[in-house]
Design a protein around this motif. Structure first.
Motif, PDB file in Angstrom:
ATOM      1  N   ARG A 114      26.681   2.963  11.943  1.00 23.91           N
ATOM      2  CA  ARG A 114      27.360   1.618  11.997  1.00 23.91           C
ATOM      3  C   ARG A 114      27.001   0.716  10.957  1.00 23.91           C
ATOM      4  O   ARG A 114      27.716  -0.279  10.487  1.00 23.91           O
ATOM      5  N   THR A 115      25.502   1.020  10.616  1.00 19.09           N
ATOM      6  CA  THR A 115      24.978  -0.113   9.744  1.00 19.09           C
ATOM      7  C   THR A 115      24.849   0.174   8.306  1.00 19.09           C
ATOM      8  O   THR A 115      24.398  -0.423   7.340  1.00 19.09           O
ATOM      9  N   GLY A 116      24.911   1.763   7.941  1.00 22.15           N
ATOM     10  CA  GLY A 116      24.649   2.243   6.762  1.00 22.15           C
ATOM     11  C   GLY A 116      23.218   2.675   6.588  1.00 22.15           C
ATOM     12  O   GLY A 116      22.842   3.347   5.347  1.00 22.15           O
ATOM     13  N   LYS A 117      22.424   2.174   7.153  1.00 25.08           N
ATOM     14  CA  LYS A 117      20.961   2.789   7.286  1.00 25.08           C
ATOM     15  C   LYS A 117      20.356   2.813   8.669  1.00 25.08           C
ATOM     16  O   LYS A 117      20.721   2.361   9.394  1.00 25.08           O
ATOM     17  N   LEU A 118      19.140   3.461   8.638  1.00 23.85           N
ATOM     18  CA  LEU A 118      18.529   3.902   9.835  1.00 23.85           C
ATOM     19  C   LEU A 118      17.845   2.757  10.355  1.00 23.85           C
ATOM     20  O   LEU A 118      18.084   2.612  11.644  1.00 23.85           O
ATOM     21  N   LEU A 119      17.379   1.923   9.663  1.00 25.49           N
ATOM     22  CA  LEU A 119      16.825   0.742  10.274  1.00 25.49           C
ATOM     23  C   LEU A 119      17.183  -0.446   9.609  1.00 25.49           C
ATOM     24  O   LEU A 119      17.166  -0.798   8.495  1.00 25.49           O
ATOM     25  N   PRO A 120      18.482  -1.061  10.245  1.00 28.25           N
ATOM     26  CA  PRO A 120      19.269  -2.111   9.530  1.00 28.25           C
ATOM     27  C   PRO A 120      18.659  -3.406   9.044  1.00 28.25           C
ATOM     28  O   PRO A 120      18.964  -3.757   8.031  1.00 28.25           O
ATOM     29  N   SER A 121      17.239  -3.821   9.773  1.00 31.51           N
ATOM     30  CA  SER A 121      16.641  -4.943   9.058  1.00 31.51           C
ATOM     31  C   SER A 121      15.546  -4.300   8.045  1.00 31.51           C
ATOM     32  O   SER A 121      15.010  -5.180   7.208  1.00 31.51           O
ATOM     33  N   GLY A 122      15.496  -2.909   8.115  1.00 31.43           N
ATOM     34  CA  GLY A 122      14.400  -2.424   7.164  1.00 31.43           C
ATOM     35  C   GLY A 122      13.052  -2.531   7.530  1.00 31.43           C
ATOM     36  O   GLY A 122      12.146  -1.780   7.288  1.00 31.43           O
ATOM     37  N   HIS A 123      12.761  -2.869   8.683  1.00 29.28           N
ATOM     38  CA  HIS A 123      11.580  -2.998   9.690  1.00 29.28           C
ATOM     39  C   HIS A 123      11.612  -1.892  10.790  1.00 29.28           C
ATOM     40  O   HIS A 123      12.617  -2.211  11.715  1.00 29.28           O
ATOM     41  N   ALA A 124      10.577  -1.157  10.968  1.00 33.25           N
ATOM     42  CA  ALA A 124      10.365  -0.206  12.117  1.00 33.25           C
ATOM     43  C   ALA A 124      10.157  -1.111  13.370  1.00 33.25           C
ATOM     44  O   ALA A 124      10.497  -0.668  14.464  1.00 33.25           O
ATOM     45  N   GLN A 125       9.497  -2.471  13.511  1.00 34.58           N
ATOM     46  CA  GLN A 125       9.317  -3.248  14.561  1.00 34.58           C
ATOM     47  C   GLN A 125       9.513  -4.525  14.304  1.00 34.58           C
ATOM     48  O   GLN A 125       9.182  -4.983  13.156  1.00 34.58           O
ATOM     49  N   THR A 127       9.967  -8.715  16.090  1.00 34.24           N
ATOM     50  CA  THR A 127       9.744  -9.378  17.328  1.00 34.24           C
ATOM     51  C   THR A 127      11.001 -10.381  17.657  1.00 34.24           C
ATOM     52  O   THR A 127      11.439 -11.118  16.934  1.00 34.24           O
ATOM     53  N   ILE A 128      11.579  -9.939  18.813  1.00 29.77           N
ATOM     54  CA  ILE A 128      12.690 -10.968  19.182  1.00 29.77           C
ATOM     55  C   ILE A 128      12.826 -11.675  20.347  1.00 29.77           C
ATOM     56  O   ILE A 128      12.304 -11.018  21.479  1.00 29.77           O
ATOM     57  N   ASN A 129      12.557 -13.007  20.118  1.00 27.00           N
ATOM     58  CA  ASN A 129      12.491 -13.779  21.473  1.00 27.00           C
ATOM     59  C   ASN A 129      11.175 -13.471  21.933  1.00 27.00           C
ATOM     60  O   ASN A 129      10.880 -13.571  23.127  1.00 27.00           O
ATOM     61  N   GLY A 130      10.258 -13.303  20.987  1.00 25.30           N
ATOM     62  CA  GLY A 130       8.633 -13.231  21.525  1.00 25.30           C
ATOM     63  C   GLY A 130       8.400 -11.667  21.873  1.00 25.30           C
ATOM     64  O   GLY A 130       7.163 -11.451  22.440  1.00 25.30           O
ATOM     65  N   VAL A 131       9.421 -10.785  22.043  1.00 26.14           N
ATOM     66  CA  VAL A 131       9.249  -9.437  22.626  1.00 26.14           C
ATOM     67  C   VAL A 131       9.173  -8.529  21.509  1.00 26.14           C
ATOM     68  O   VAL A 131      10.029  -8.413  20.664  1.00 26.14           O
ATOM     69  N   PRO A 132       8.215  -7.782  20.983  1.00 30.70           N
ATOM     70  CA  PRO A 132       8.292  -6.745  20.147  1.00 30.70           C
ATOM     71  C   PRO A 132       9.009  -5.628  20.504  1.00 30.70           C
ATOM     72  O   PRO A 132       9.297  -5.081  21.662  1.00 30.70           O
ATOM     73  N   ALA A 133      10.003  -5.144  19.416  1.00 31.65           N
ATOM     74  CA  ALA A 133      11.051  -4.111  19.842  1.00 31.65           C
ATOM     75  C   ALA A 133      11.118  -3.268  18.458  1.00 31.65           C
ATOM     76  O   ALA A 133      10.692  -3.758  17.394  1.00 31.65           O
TER      77      ALA A 133
END
Length: 133
Positions: A114-125, A127-133
């Motif tokens: 769907r995004t064209g790459k494995l990690l859409p943001s380029g980062h393996a982890q 923090t979203i709303n204070g929660v590591p994801a």
């Protein structure tokens, strides 16, 4: 009542069947083919065998599925003892009632469908709303 699987012989040489998933939004009279559904995908292999689109083997049958929504290939391994689809079994899914025969799904080269790459943001982890994801 709002999910549709459209299945036919594959248009690709590397697949047995084409599978197009559609989400029907009945309140808006809209048919959306952009999402996917794993539950519906799990039924494609047994359906293809039952309809004669794929010849059953003993004890298991592999069905090569071209997911038209993503352009990706999935292999469904269906239990077919004696050349017949097995529906009864001991496999359970957390949160779903009862048990059934397993359908194993192997997603080939699914990264970036769907995004064209494995990690859409380029980062393996992240923090979203204070929660590591």
């Amino acid at each position: 009542t709002s999910k549709v699987a459209i299945i036919d012989r594959s248009s690709r040489a590397d697949a047995d069947v084409d599978y197009l998933f559609a989400q029907v939004r009945v309140e808006q009279q809209v048919v959306d083919t952009s999402p996917n559904c794993g539950n519906m995908l799990a039924a494609v292999g047994p359906y293809a065998i039952e309809r004669g689109l794929v010849q059953a083997q003993d004890p298991q049958t592999e069905v090569r599925i071209h997911n038209v929504n993503t352009g990706k290939l999935i292999i469904a391994t269906v239990e077919t003892p004696g050349g017949n689809v097995a529906y009864r079994g001991d496999t359970r899914i957390a949160g779903a009632p009862g048990s059934a025969a397993p359908v194993r799904l192997s997603f080939l080269d699914a990264a970036g469908a769907r995004t064209g790459k494995l990690l859409p943001s380029g980062h393996a982890q992240e923090t979203i709303n204070g929660v590591p994801a």
